[in-house]
Design a protein around this motif. Structure first.
Motif, PDB file in Angstrom:
ATOM      1  N   HIS A 117       2.762  11.590  -3.427  1.00 36.17           N
ATOM      2  CA  HIS A 117       3.012  10.276  -2.901  1.00 36.17           C
ATOM      3  C   HIS A 117       2.222  10.324  -1.298  1.00 36.17           C
ATOM      4  O   HIS A 117       2.520  11.267  -0.483  1.00 36.17           O
ATOM      5  CB  HIS A 117       4.383   9.692  -2.764  1.00 36.17           C
ATOM      6  N   ARG A 118       1.160   9.423  -1.493  1.00 36.79           N
ATOM      7  CA  ARG A 118       0.567   9.239  -0.062  1.00 36.79           C
ATOM      8  C   ARG A 118       0.288   7.792   0.304  1.00 36.79           C
ATOM      9  O   ARG A 118       0.236   6.958  -0.716  1.00 36.79           O
ATOM     10  CB  ARG A 118      -0.689   9.926  -0.153  1.00 36.79           C
ATOM     11  N   PRO A 119       0.799   7.609   1.210  1.00 37.77           N
ATOM     12  CA  PRO A 119       0.544   5.867   1.789  1.00 37.77           C
ATOM     13  C   PRO A 119      -1.023   5.478   1.640  1.00 37.77           C
ATOM     14  O   PRO A 119      -1.696   6.321   2.018  1.00 37.77           O
ATOM     15  CB  PRO A 119       1.097   6.004   3.003  1.00 37.77           C
ATOM     16  N   ALA A 120      -1.048   4.425   1.096  1.00 34.13           N
ATOM     17  CA  ALA A 120      -2.313   3.810   1.062  1.00 34.13           C
ATOM     18  C   ALA A 120      -2.957   3.148   2.303  1.00 34.13           C
ATOM     19  O   ALA A 120      -2.001   3.017   3.114  1.00 34.13           O
ATOM     20  CB  ALA A 120      -2.487   2.729   0.000  1.00 34.13           C
ATOM     21  N   SER A 121      -4.169   3.131   2.391  1.00 35.75           N
ATOM     22  CA  SER A 121      -4.666   2.379   3.908  1.00 35.75           C
ATOM     23  C   SER A 121      -4.034   0.865   3.751  1.00 35.75           C
ATOM     24  O   SER A 121      -4.027   0.254   5.060  1.00 35.75           O
ATOM     25  CB  SER A 121      -6.173   2.276   3.903  1.00 35.75           C
ATOM     26  N   GLY A 122      -3.724   0.226   2.735  1.00 35.31           N
ATOM     27  CA  GLY A 122      -3.288  -1.171   2.810  1.00 35.31           C
ATOM     28  C   GLY A 122      -4.706  -1.999   2.562  1.00 35.31           C
ATOM     29  O   GLY A 122      -4.444  -3.209   2.784  1.00 35.31           O
ATOM     30  N   ARG A 123      -5.658  -1.564   2.947  1.00 40.52           N
ATOM     31  CA  ARG A 123      -6.783  -2.469   2.746  1.00 40.52           C
ATOM     32  C   ARG A 123      -7.526  -2.438   1.134  1.00 40.52           C
ATOM     33  O   ARG A 123      -7.475  -1.494   0.571  1.00 40.52           O
ATOM     34  CB  ARG A 123      -7.949  -1.942   3.601  1.00 40.52           C
ATOM     35  N   PRO A 152     -12.259  -9.200   1.666  1.00 44.37           N
ATOM     36  CA  PRO A 152     -11.389  -8.125   2.010  1.00 44.37           C
ATOM     37  C   PRO A 152      -9.866  -8.623   2.408  1.00 44.37           C
ATOM     38  O   PRO A 152      -9.776  -9.695   2.982  1.00 44.37           O
ATOM     39  CB  PRO A 152     -12.002  -7.802   3.596  1.00 44.37           C
ATOM     40  N   VAL A 153      -8.767  -7.731   1.817  1.00 48.16           N
ATOM     41  CA  VAL A 153      -7.582  -8.219   2.255  1.00 48.16           C
ATOM     42  C   VAL A 153      -6.752  -6.839   2.794  1.00 48.16           C
ATOM     43  O   VAL A 153      -7.152  -5.651   2.818  1.00 48.16           O
ATOM     44  CB  VAL A 153      -6.906  -8.472   0.981  1.00 48.16           C
ATOM     45  N   GLN A 154      -5.665  -7.288   3.423  1.00 49.63           N
ATOM     46  CA  GLN A 154      -4.580  -6.141   4.023  1.00 49.63           C
ATOM     47  C   GLN A 154      -3.254  -6.415   3.526  1.00 49.63           C
ATOM     48  O   GLN A 154      -2.918  -7.570   3.242  1.00 49.63           O
ATOM     49  CB  GLN A 154      -4.713  -6.533   5.654  1.00 49.63           C
ATOM     50  N   LEU A 155      -2.554  -5.257   3.365  1.00 48.74           N
ATOM     51  CA  LEU A 155      -1.236  -5.380   2.843  1.00 48.74           C
ATOM     52  C   LEU A 155      -0.176  -6.083   3.692  1.00 48.74           C
ATOM     53  O   LEU A 155      -0.478  -5.750   5.156  1.00 48.74           O
ATOM     54  CB  LEU A 155      -0.942  -3.994   2.792  1.00 48.74           C
ATOM     55  N   PRO A 191       4.954  -6.081  -1.855  1.00 48.07           N
ATOM     56  CA  PRO A 191       4.038  -6.049  -1.219  1.00 48.07           C
ATOM     57  C   PRO A 191       2.984  -7.012  -1.467  1.00 48.07           C
ATOM     58  O   PRO A 191       2.356  -7.435  -2.663  1.00 48.07           O
ATOM     59  CB  PRO A 191       3.162  -4.657  -1.906  1.00 48.07           C
ATOM     60  N   PHE A 192       2.480  -7.880  -0.488  1.00 46.55           N
ATOM     61  CA  PHE A 192       1.778  -9.185  -0.569  1.00 46.55           C
ATOM     62  C   PHE A 192       0.368  -8.568   0.004  1.00 46.55           C
ATOM     63  O   PHE A 192       0.229  -7.718   0.875  1.00 46.55           O
ATOM     64  CB  PHE A 192       2.245 -10.359   0.046  1.00 46.55           C
ATOM     65  N   PHE A 193      -0.644  -9.559   0.129  1.00 49.57           N
ATOM     66  CA  PHE A 193      -1.699  -9.338   0.839  1.00 49.57           C
ATOM     67  C   PHE A 193      -2.130 -10.732   1.707  1.00 49.57           C
ATOM     68  O   PHE A 193      -1.906 -12.057   1.418  1.00 49.57           O
ATOM     69  CB  PHE A 193      -3.001  -8.895  -0.021  1.00 49.57           C
ATOM     70  N   LYS A 194      -3.077 -10.378   2.778  1.00 47.57           N
ATOM     71  CA  LYS A 194      -3.504 -11.426   3.647  1.00 47.57           C
ATOM     72  C   LYS A 194      -5.039 -11.225   3.702  1.00 47.57           C
ATOM     73  O   LYS A 194      -5.334  -9.970   3.784  1.00 47.57           O
ATOM     74  CB  LYS A 194      -2.754 -11.757   4.854  1.00 47.57           C
TER      75      LYS A 194
END
Ligand SMILES: [Zn+2]
Lengths: 140, 396
Positions: free
Chosen positions: A61-67, A120-123, A135-138
């Motif tokens: 498991h590795r965290p995603a950048s969230g982008r 482009p979106v961010q977690l 997990p939503f995105f903005k």
């Protein structure tokens, strides 16, 4: 057929043996975990016991950048049952994460009618129950 | 491997009876009644008794609590089959029933198979519950929490198709308009008022890019068929058996976010398998039933079935390719968009229509000289795909 009482509640995930780490990562650390295969390098979402590309069990498991970017989307005007009626219109998005995998989510903190392809979106992590964070995105 | 070198179901099984219950709004009738009503008509059409049925294949019904609908239907009808199953690959289930029935009667598992489905999505459930029940088929961990109706999975694919290929909202609407025109000539169709492209675009957004009239109906109804071996069809003296010429399936993903291409579907592979088995290609097809849960679905699948090049489905429909006089008249009964869509039976109606066309029984909506037909079913955000090719004796 589900009961009317059940249909009034928003569905929430029930973590299982495959996905417990994923949901814990979101809830306790605010991190979206992806699985990286140590054997073939494949990166996958969602979480499971085997690499979908090579079948190996050696997954990390590795965290995603969230982008990521909006690969496709659909703005919901007619809710799928009573639980989501108060939220319409809302944008369901097929997000292409910067790491490669795609995932389904929905947009928050934005006008759903302004969502566009390749945006482009961010977690954004939002608590949905005592033990569940979604997990939503903005827009980035 | 060449399909010619291996044993297949090609031409070895025939549909010898077809039946349909009342459809549309059918209050006070259970899913089992709707299926049994259609089944009795199919038996009468074949000229055989229920005692001659030894196989029963069904799909699930949303409005009935049975886990084993095929077993429940057998009991309801007083049949004790020695081959039975209730299949579940969502919208693709109907075509798999035909493919499996053909295999069963040729593999010695059954001699005469009843294929049946019945459901009452319109009067057996509230609209909210019908929609929510269909949404329950999405993944509980990674899809459902985000309020994704099953319509939304299809909507996102069509939306991306519009971006990549320039498909327009008007072209999507043209699918609904074409099929409504077809339904006007179909006795018993649920929708009988003509519509225009403007009507579709003004019918209110459901989930972009789909408006209300881009979406299939919610209906009650049932359909049933009798399938037996080609030899038995002959010995029974069936006037016009319709042969199962080829079948193919393809399952590319379960979650919509793992669909390999958002704009190309499993129909490419499932239809290739069916064409190869039948020994025919898209140009040979006289009439088709193309699963039309949404307008954009039809456009994408027409491309994937090889009726037009990839990306040109919108233009194909706009130019009349899917109606009378076009390359391949599709959904001549009005389809799920205008005839009726009670879940599993909806795709069975496509079979009922294509078989009726091949039997030359469609009256004023008859496609002249139809000998070879194709039905493509799909479901669950293109997760499932199944194709069946059917033909008259001349196509054997
Ligand atoms: Zn691997």
């Amino acid at each position: 057929m589900i009961s009317m009482e059940e249909a009034m509640k928003k569905p929430l995930p029930t973590p299982d043996g495959d996905s417990a780490a994923f949901w814990k990562g979101l809830h306790t650390e605010g991190k979206l975990l992806l699985q990286h295969c140590r054997k073939c390098g494949h990166i996958q979402y969602y979480q499971q016991g085997y690499c979908r590309q090579c079948g190996a069990e050696d997954l990390e498991h590795r965290p995603a950048s969230g982008r990521g970017k909006v690969y496709s989307f659909s703005v919901v005007y007619r809710a799928p049952g009573p639980a989501f009626k108060g939220d319409t219109p809302y944008a369901v998005v097929l997000v292409q994460l910067d790491e490669g995998p795609r995932m389904i989510s929905s947009m928050v903190d934005c006008d759903p009618e302004k969502v566009a392809f390749d945006m482009p979106v961010q977690l954004v992590c939002r608590k949905a129950a005592d033990d569940i964070t979604l997990p939503f995105f903005k827009p980035l | 491997m060449s399909s010619k070198s291996k044993e297949t179901i090609r031409g070895k099984a025939a549909v010898i009876g077809i039946g349909m219950s009342p459809v549309g709004q059918v209050p006070g009738k259970s899913p089992l009644w709707l299926a049994a009503n259609a089944a009795n008509k199919a038996l009468a059409d074949a000229g055989i008794g229920r005692d001659q049925v030894d196989g029963v294949l069904c799909g699930h019904a949303f409005a009935a609590p049975f886990h084993r609908f095929s077993v429940a239907l057998s009991e309801y009808m007083g049949i004790r089959p020695t081959f039975s199953n209730t299949l579940q690959v969502s919208g693709a289930t109907a075509a798999t029933m035909f493919n499996i029935a053909a295999a069963a009667v040729n593999g010695g598992l059954a001699e005469t198979v009843l294929i049946a489905g019945g459901d009452s999505l319109l009067t057996g459930m509230t609209p909210d519950m019908a929609l929510r029940s269909m949404t329950e088929s999405r993944d509980q961990q990674y899809e459902m929490p985000f309020g994704i109706p099953v319509s939304n999975t299809f909507a996102m694919t069509a939306h991306r198709h519009m971006k990549d290929y320039g498909t327009t909202a008007e072209q999507l609407a043209m699918v609904a308009v074409t099929q409504r025109n077809h339904a006007l000539r179909t006795p018993g169709a649920q929708m009988t008022k003509p519509i225009t492209v403007e009507d579709v675009l003004n019918s209110g957004l459901v989930t972009t890019p789909y408006h209300k009239l881009d979406c299939s109906l919610i209906s009650d109804g049932g359909a049933a068929f009798i399938v037996t071996s080609a030899e038995r069809a002959k010995s029974l003296g069936i006037k016009k058996p319709i042969y199962i010429m080829g079948g193919g399936e393809c399952y590319t993903h379960e979650h919509i976010f793992l669909m390999p291409s958002v704009t190309t579907t499993g129909a490419v592979q499932s239809s290739k398998l069916a064409y190869d088995m039948a020994g025919y290609g898209p140009k040979d097809i006289d009439v088709a039933g193309v699963y039309d849960c949404f307008t954009g679905t039809v456009i994408m699948v027409l491309e994937d079935l090889g009726f037009c090049p990839k990306g040109e489905g919108g233009r194909f429909v706009q130019d009349g390719g899917m109606t009378y006089g076009g390359a391949v008249p599709c959904n001549t009964n009005g389809g799920l968009l205008s005839f009726a869509h009670p879940g599993i039976p909806g795709a069975l109606f496509h079979f009922h229509e294509v078989i009726s066309q091949l039997r030359g029984e469609c009256g004023q909506r008859q496609v002249a000289g139809a000998e070879l037909g194709l039905v493509h079913n799909l479901g669950a955000g293109f997760a499932t795909a199944a194709t069946t090719i059917l033909g008259t004796e001349n196509t054997l």
